[in-house]
Design a protein around this motif. Sequence first.
Motif, PDB file in Angstrom:
ATOM      1  N   THR A  10     -20.531   8.330 -29.679  1.00 28.25           N
ATOM      2  CA  THR A  10     -21.035   7.532 -28.570  1.00 28.25           C
ATOM      3  C   THR A  10     -19.857   6.857 -27.875  1.00 28.25           C
ATOM      4  O   THR A  10     -19.025   6.218 -28.516  1.00 28.25           O
ATOM      5  CB  THR A  10     -22.028   6.472 -29.069  1.00 28.25           C
ATOM      6  OG1 THR A  10     -23.133   7.131 -29.676  1.00 28.25           O
ATOM      7  CG2 THR A  10     -22.536   5.622 -27.912  1.00 28.25           C
ATOM      8  N   ILE A  11     -19.813   6.997 -26.559  1.00 29.41           N
ATOM      9  CA  ILE A  11     -18.689   6.507 -25.765  1.00 29.41           C
ATOM     10  C   ILE A  11     -19.249   5.639 -24.645  1.00 29.41           C
ATOM     11  O   ILE A  11     -20.421   5.744 -24.289  1.00 29.41           O
ATOM     12  CB  ILE A  11     -17.889   7.694 -25.194  1.00 29.41           C
ATOM     13  CG1 ILE A  11     -17.654   8.757 -26.290  1.00 29.41           C
ATOM     14  CG2 ILE A  11     -16.546   7.249 -24.670  1.00 29.41           C
ATOM     15  CD1 ILE A  11     -17.628  10.142 -25.762  1.00 29.41           C
ATOM     16  N   HIS A  12     -18.420   4.791 -24.065  1.00 24.78           N
ATOM     17  CA  HIS A  12     -18.910   3.769 -23.145  1.00 24.78           C
ATOM     18  C   HIS A  12     -18.235   3.867 -21.780  1.00 24.78           C
ATOM     19  O   HIS A  12     -17.024   4.084 -21.679  1.00 24.78           O
ATOM     20  CB  HIS A  12     -18.643   2.386 -23.749  1.00 24.78           C
ATOM     21  CG  HIS A  12     -19.205   1.263 -22.938  1.00 24.78           C
ATOM     22  ND1 HIS A  12     -20.562   1.046 -22.795  1.00 24.78           N
ATOM     23  CD2 HIS A  12     -18.602   0.293 -22.210  1.00 24.78           C
ATOM     24  CE1 HIS A  12     -20.754  -0.015 -22.036  1.00 24.78           C
ATOM     25  NE2 HIS A  12     -19.584  -0.478 -21.659  1.00 24.78           N
ATOM     26  N   VAL A  13     -19.036   3.707 -20.719  1.00 20.62           N
ATOM     27  CA  VAL A  13     -18.542   3.532 -19.355  1.00 20.62           C
ATOM     28  C   VAL A  13     -18.945   2.132 -18.912  1.00 20.62           C
ATOM     29  O   VAL A  13     -20.125   1.770 -18.971  1.00 20.62           O
ATOM     30  CB  VAL A  13     -19.138   4.590 -18.396  1.00 20.62           C
ATOM     31  CG1 VAL A  13     -18.729   4.289 -16.956  1.00 20.62           C
ATOM     32  CG2 VAL A  13     -18.674   5.990 -18.795  1.00 20.62           C
ATOM     33  N   GLY A  14     -17.977   1.333 -18.484  1.00 21.56           N
ATOM     34  CA  GLY A  14     -18.227  -0.061 -18.138  1.00 21.56           C
ATOM     35  C   GLY A  14     -18.671  -0.251 -16.703  1.00 21.56           C
ATOM     36  O   GLY A  14     -18.568   0.651 -15.863  1.00 21.56           O
ATOM     37  N   CYS A  15     -19.134  -1.464 -16.417  1.00 22.00           N
ATOM     38  CA  CYS A  15     -19.705  -1.749 -15.098  1.00 22.00           C
ATOM     39  C   CYS A  15     -18.655  -1.802 -13.985  1.00 22.00           C
ATOM     40  O   CYS A  15     -19.018  -1.837 -12.811  1.00 22.00           O
ATOM     41  CB  CYS A  15     -20.510  -3.044 -15.143  1.00 22.00           C
ATOM     42  SG  CYS A  15     -19.558  -4.516 -15.556  1.00 22.00           S
ATOM     43  N   ARG A  16     -17.382  -1.818 -14.332  1.00 22.67           N
ATOM     44  CA  ARG A  16     -16.339  -1.790 -13.304  1.00 22.67           C
ATOM     45  C   ARG A  16     -15.864  -0.372 -13.003  1.00 22.67           C
ATOM     46  O   ARG A  16     -15.079  -0.164 -12.083  1.00 22.67           O
ATOM     47  CB  ARG A  16     -15.158  -2.655 -13.726  1.00 22.67           C
ATOM     48  CG  ARG A  16     -15.500  -4.144 -13.835  1.00 22.67           C
ATOM     49  CD  ARG A  16     -14.284  -4.991 -14.128  1.00 22.67           C
ATOM     50  NE  ARG A  16     -14.624  -6.410 -14.192  1.00 22.67           N
ATOM     51  CZ  ARG A  16     -13.744  -7.384 -14.415  1.00 22.67           C
ATOM     52  NH1 ARG A  16     -12.455  -7.079 -14.587  1.00 22.67           N
ATOM     53  NH2 ARG A  16     -14.125  -8.646 -14.456  1.00 22.67           N
ATOM     54  N   GLN A  17     -16.330   0.591 -13.775  1.00 20.67           N
ATOM     55  CA  GLN A  17     -15.915   1.977 -13.589  1.00 20.67           C
ATOM     56  C   GLN A  17     -16.913   2.672 -12.663  1.00 20.67           C
ATOM     57  O   GLN A  17     -17.757   3.455 -13.074  1.00 20.67           O
ATOM     58  CB  GLN A  17     -15.811   2.679 -14.949  1.00 20.67           C
ATOM     59  CG  GLN A  17     -14.714   2.076 -15.818  1.00 20.67           C
ATOM     60  CD  GLN A  17     -14.704   2.641 -17.223  1.00 20.67           C
ATOM     61  OE1 GLN A  17     -15.694   2.574 -17.932  1.00 20.67           O
ATOM     62  NE2 GLN A  17     -13.572   3.200 -17.629  1.00 20.67           N
ATOM     63  N   LYS A  18     -16.797   2.354 -11.387  1.00 20.50           N
ATOM     64  CA  LYS A  18     -17.793   2.788 -10.412  1.00 20.50           C
ATOM     65  C   LYS A  18     -17.131   3.336  -9.164  1.00 20.50           C
ATOM     66  O   LYS A  18     -15.938   3.129  -8.914  1.00 20.50           O
ATOM     67  CB  LYS A  18     -18.715   1.615 -10.050  1.00 20.50           C
ATOM     68  CG  LYS A  18     -17.991   0.417  -9.445  1.00 20.50           C
ATOM     69  CD  LYS A  18     -18.935  -0.762  -9.271  1.00 20.50           C
ATOM     70  CE  LYS A  18     -18.180  -1.983  -8.749  1.00 20.50           C
ATOM     71  NZ  LYS A  18     -19.053  -3.147  -8.580  1.00 20.50           N
ATOM     72  N   HIS A  19     -17.942   4.029  -8.357  1.00 18.46           N
ATOM     73  CA  HIS A  19     -17.435   4.587  -7.102  1.00 18.46           C
ATOM     74  C   HIS A  19     -18.570   4.614  -6.093  1.00 18.46           C
ATOM     75  O   HIS A  19     -19.750   4.529  -6.451  1.00 18.46           O
ATOM     76  CB  HIS A  19     -16.858   5.986  -7.313  1.00 18.46           C
ATOM     77  CG  HIS A  19     -17.796   6.968  -7.947  1.00 18.46           C
ATOM     78  ND1 HIS A  19     -18.584   7.833  -7.221  1.00 18.46           N
ATOM     79  CD2 HIS A  19     -18.100   7.215  -9.251  1.00 18.46           C
ATOM     80  CE1 HIS A  19     -19.310   8.589  -8.042  1.00 18.46           C
ATOM     81  NE2 HIS A  19     -19.052   8.227  -9.278  1.00 18.46           N
ATOM     82  N   LEU A  20     -18.211   4.758  -4.817  1.00 20.47           N
ATOM     83  CA  LEU A  20     -19.176   4.721  -3.723  1.00 20.47           C
ATOM     84  C   LEU A  20     -19.147   6.006  -2.896  1.00 20.47           C
ATOM     85  O   LEU A  20     -19.515   6.015  -1.725  1.00 20.47           O
ATOM     86  CB  LEU A  20     -18.906   3.510  -2.825  1.00 20.47           C
ATOM     87  CG  LEU A  20     -19.247   2.153  -3.447  1.00 20.47           C
ATOM     88  CD1 LEU A  20     -18.634   1.014  -2.641  1.00 20.47           C
ATOM     89  CD2 LEU A  20     -20.763   1.970  -3.535  1.00 20.47           C
TER      90      LEU A  20
END
Length: 319
Positions: A10-20
């Motif tokens: 299980t691996i995690h993507v955080g709320c700052r790792q985003k794009h538009l």
Amino acid sequence: MGLIESTCKTIHVGCRQKHLRWSKNERPVLTISSGDVVTFDTVDSSNGQIGKESDSSVINSFKTELADPAFGPVFIRDAEPGDALKIEILALETADWGWTAIMPGFGLLADEFPDPALKVWRLEPGSSCAQFKEGVHVPLRPFLGIMGVAPGLDGDFSTIPPTDAGGNIDCRDLTVGSTLYLPVQVPGALFSCGDGHAAQGHGEVCGTAIETPMKATLRLTVCKDHPWVTSPHFQTAPRAYPKSVVADKGRYAAMGIDADLLEAAKKAARNLIRWLVATKGLSRSEAYMLASVAGDIQVVEAVDINYAVTMGLPLNIFV
């Protein structure tokens, strides 16, 4: 941000790792193997522009270009064009609040609702419903509005409209236990997700659901050689009825009929709103938002010159 190598875990993507944007040139934040489980922490579709204490004045300064962030992308080893990416929805956890809004210029009946409106919801942990107002309770059915992969075309594409590669498909059936299949169009697929919804009706007619930050746990698996998957496909889980479910009381639906499918849909939504105002003591704005979060729009007749479209509500939301 560099690639993070992983083994099967299980691996995690955080709320700052985003794009538009959707782009095959968007740099991945994570590299995983087929079958790995990934958790995503997502912010709401306003990208933090609307909060727990906001009122309708915030809509006047709302920046659409910041809306609908997608979290990722995730590169999946061995995914190649012609494959499908299988996304199993294992768990979805909403925040303790959400919002629904009428945005001027947006929504199925935009011309008829020029004024902004905002409803901030309280989402009680463990509750199966949220109170719209006294006597109106909406069942919660969390799902991610955005799940997509990078397009094979060159260029940058907005995260707001859905495409054959997925994206902002806003399909309320993609809740826990459901499985989504997306066509891989670039090596690694480059999967992203976001736009948490606590509840939404089919059609999302006012343009918003119960928008909420969400923690999502997904398993991503490459299905080799699936050329028939050229658009999003999905399979739902068998329906389970918890002990707390409200008894079915039937549905009330209004019909719209027109030679133009979009106009028929507008008429159906408009007619349901009229019924809600006339019989349930709601304002037109309240009725529009309630139709968006709990109502379903359906094409019931498509072959006899005019289209017949219904918009209905389950009567058990009125308690």
